[in-house]
Structure formats: structure tokens, C-alpha cells
Design an enzyme around this catalytic site. Structure first.
Site, short mmCIF file in Angstrom:
data_model
loop_
_atom_site.label_atom_id
_atom_site.label_comp_id
_atom_site.label_asym_id
_atom_site.label_seq_id
_atom_site.Cartn_x
_atom_site.Cartn_y
_atom_site.Cartn_z
N LYS A 29 0.86 -1.18 0.00
CA LYS A 29 0.00 0.00 0.00
C LYS A 29 0.90 1.23 0.00
O LYS A 29 1.71 1.42 0.91
CB LYS A 29 -0.91 -0.01 1.23
N LYS A 48 -2.13 -1.58 -3.80
CA LYS A 48 -2.99 -0.40 -3.75
C LYS A 48 -2.18 0.86 -3.84
O LYS A 48 -1.20 0.98 -3.10
CB LYS A 48 -3.75 -0.43 -2.41
C1 PBG Z 1 -7.16 3.81 5.41
C2 PBG Z 1 -7.65 3.50 4.06
C3 PBG Z 1 -7.50 4.35 2.97
C4 PBG Z 1 -8.13 3.74 1.90
C5 PBG Z 1 -8.62 2.50 2.34
N1 PBG Z 1 -8.30 2.36 3.69
C6 PBG Z 1 -6.94 5.71 2.89
C7 PBG Z 1 -5.65 6.01 3.52
O1 PBG Z 1 -4.77 5.17 3.68
O2 PBG Z 1 -5.50 7.18 3.89
C8 PBG Z 1 -8.22 4.35 0.54
C9 PBG Z 1 -9.22 3.79 -0.40
C10 PBG Z 1 -9.51 4.66 -1.56
O3 PBG Z 1 -8.89 5.72 -1.79
O4 PBG Z 1 -10.42 4.28 -2.31
N2 PBG Z 1 -6.88 2.81 6.29
#
Ligand code: PBG
Length: 323
Positions: free
Chosen positions: A194, A247
Site C-alpha cells: 500500500k 494499492k
Molecule cells: C485507510 C484506508 C484508505 C483507503 C482505504 N483504507 C486511505 C488512507 O490510507 O489514507 C483508501 C481507499 C480509496 O482511496 O479508495 N486505512
């Protein structure tokens, strides 16, 4: 000229016959936003067509999706600011509306796949995925909180736990807690690679979960790095993850491909909010054809090696192939 690749493209019958990659509604997981209350359907400004739902209306929405063939969902809570604290204690509280919703959804639709989110940020007064002390995001004191959250979600009946926090060692910790409590059948789809991405903006609008200070660069990965994804994947596999997620997806197709080449676990991809928002905006302006560009984007993720894709396009894709 002996070789004419165009011969293999001369008719739809031939093109379809030799098509290498397929995309179906069964590959898609639909992220949904939940708020407390009744009769709420509140559109997310930066993601037209996506809403913050109260449970009563969400149940109807899920029913509609199931009729269209979408049977996999990932639920995210938008939590009232007053319920947030530094330790995200509401995330595993008995009266938590998110846990209640998981229970109700699985009771109503036992056959769907319901995935949850494990991270502190929707419940954290600091808006971070870990405990913040003196401006630092603490790893090890965050782990027991994530474990409690995951256990509460398992007790509520979720099928797959989705740790999205990027703390080190959290998959092992969650797996151990689940197993000790006899939830060995609950799966973990780890957010393995991520990245600290600008493409999460609309999601943070939807949940009101943006960091109150600083950024997420000390725990989410540097967008410039690919080899590092292999280290994360080694760890998640060893710690008992069932699926490895990359991601964002569209801007990280090379990472999806890399993990797919190197691991036998299913690789999944999160086509994040900002990636979808780009297409919504271009389509609204008449600059791109939504119904053509959207499946092309999703197909690229399948071609890169993703088994399943989390995408806000899931319902629209299902409608498109029905029509
Ligand atoms: C946070 C989380 C995020 C997303 C999913 N879980 C955002 C972040 O890390 O700030 C993003 C998903 C998206 O942008 O569609 N735990």
C-alpha cells in the site's frame, strides 16, 4: 510478409476466441461507505454516484447489487468526530454501528462476501492508522488495537478481514488472535503493498479520515519502490495472509504483475477512489467515454495479474454487461 498479426483480429468471433484476459462481475469487490442513522443517502462530492449510506438504505442497495451479480463488498465506516479518540477505542466498542451493520448484512445476505477494514484512521482523533505520540506513529502499541478490532469484526460475522494500516507484524498478530478465538475460518486480505498515494483523497473526504497532521509516509510505501513490495509480500505470506493486495491499482500495474509472478497466493488490486474520480470527472466533461474507458481500466488490472479488484465501478460495470 509471412506474419500478419491482423489476421487474428479480423472478426469478433476470432478476437473473442483468442482473448487472453477476461473480466467479469465475479472479479469485483464493491467498496461501500456506512454512516450511523436512518434514511441517509449522502453523495460523496468527489465521487459522484457513490454515497454514505445508513444501514436501512444500504441493505436495499446491497439487494440491488446482488440482483446485478455483484456479491462481494468491502464496508467502510464514516464515524462521528465525537466518537473518535487517540486509541480508536470505538472501533471495538459493543455499541459500534459498523459492527452492528456487519451482523445485520450477513444475517440478511448470508451468501455474499463481506470484507471489513482494519485500521485506526476512521476512529482516530489524529486521523492516522496507528497510535500517534509526539508526532510519531507507533507500531507495536498499535498492534493490539488492530487485533481487537479484527476480532470484533470476526465476531460480527465478516468473511474477510482487510488490514489497511501498514503496521509491521499486524497480519501475524491478527491471525494469532483470530485463531486463539476459534475464528480460523475468517480470511485475511492483507494490504501488502500500500503506497503513500495522493489518489486516496476522495476516500478521505468520504470518511472524513484525513490525517490531522503530517502524512502517512512513515508507514505507507514510497511510490518509487518496487523491490520493497517483495519484502512486504514475503512477510505477509509468512504471517498467514490469504490474499495479497496492491494499492492503488492503475498507477501500480507493474507491482501487481511483480507480485503475481512471484507469489502463489491470489493477488488483488484496489482501484482507489482517486483513480475512479479521474474518470468520473473526465466523463462528466465529455472528454472520455465512461462505458468504454471503465472496463478498459479494470481489464488492465486483470491483465497485470489481479484475481480480484476492489473498485467503485463495480455496480456500473455490472449494469453495463447486463445491458
Ligand atoms: C485507510 C484506508 C484508505 C483507503 C482505504 N483504507 C486511505 C488512507 O490510507 O489514507 C483508501 C481507499 C480509496 O482511496 O479508495 N486505512
Amino acid at each position: 510478409m509471412f506474419s500478419r498479426p491482423r489476421r487474428n483480429r479480423k472478426s469478433a468471433a476470432i478476437r473473442n476466441m483468442i482473448q487472453e484476459t477476461h473480466l467479469g462481475v465475479e472479479h469485483l469487490i464493491y467498496p461501500l461507505f456506512l454512516v450511523n442513522g436512518k434514511n441517509v443517502k449522502d453523495e460523496v462530492a468527489s465521487m459522484p454516484g457513490n454515497y454514505r449510506w445508513s444501514l436501512d438504505l444500504l441493505l436495499k442497495e446491497i439487494e440491488e447489487c446482488v440482483k446485478l451479480g455483484v456479491v462481494s463488498f468491502d464496508l467502510f465506516p464514516a464515524v462521528d468526530e465525537a466518537l473518535k479518540d487517540q486509541k480508536a477505542s470505538y472501533s471495538y466498542a459493543d455499541d459500534n454501528f459498523y459492527l452492528h451493520a456487519i451482523r445485520k448484512i450477513k444475517e440478511t445476505f448470508p451468501d455474499i462476501m463481506l470484507m471489513s477494514d482494519v485500521a485506526m484512521d476512521p476512529y482516530s482523533s489524529d486521523g492516522h492508522d496507528g497510535v500517534v505520540r509526539d508526532g510519531k506513529i507507533l507500531n507495536d502499541v498499535t498492534l493490539p488495537i488492530l487485533s481487537k478490532m479484527a476480532l470484533a469484526q470476526a465476531q460480527a460475522g465478516v468473511d474477510i478481514i482487510g488490514p489497511s494500516d501498514m503496521m509491521d507484524g499486524r497480519v501475524a498478530e491478527i491471525r494469532q488472535t483470530l485463531d486463539e478465538n476459534k475464528y480460523e475460518d475468517v480470511s485475511i486480505m492483507s494490504y501488502t503493498a500500500k503506497y503513500a498515494s495522493a489518489f486516496y483523497g476522495p476516500f478521505r473526504d468520504a470518511l472524513d479520515s484525513a490525517p490531522k497532521s503530517g502524512d502517512k509516509k512513515t508507514y505507507q510505501m514510497n511510490p518509487a519502490n518496487k523491490r520493497e513490495a517483495l519484502i512486504e509480500a514475503d512477510l505477509d505470506q509468512a504471517e498467514g495472509a490469504d490474499m495479497l493486495m496492491v494499492k492503488p491499482a492503475l498507477a501500480y500495474l507493474d507491482v501487481i504483475h511483480l507480485l503475481n509472478e512471484n507469489y502463489d497466493l491470489p493477488i488483488t488490486a484496489y482501484n482507489v477512489s482517486g483513480e475512479c474520480a479521474m474518470l468520473y470527472a473526465a466523463a462528466q466533461n465529455g472528454w472520455l467515454d465512461y462505458n468504454q474507458a471503465m472496463p478498459e481500466m479494470l481489464l488492465s488490472m486483470r491483465r497485470a495479474g489481479a484475481s480480484a479488484i476492489l473498485t467503485y465501478f463495480a455496480k456500473d460495470f455490472a449494469k453495463l454487461i447486463k445491458s
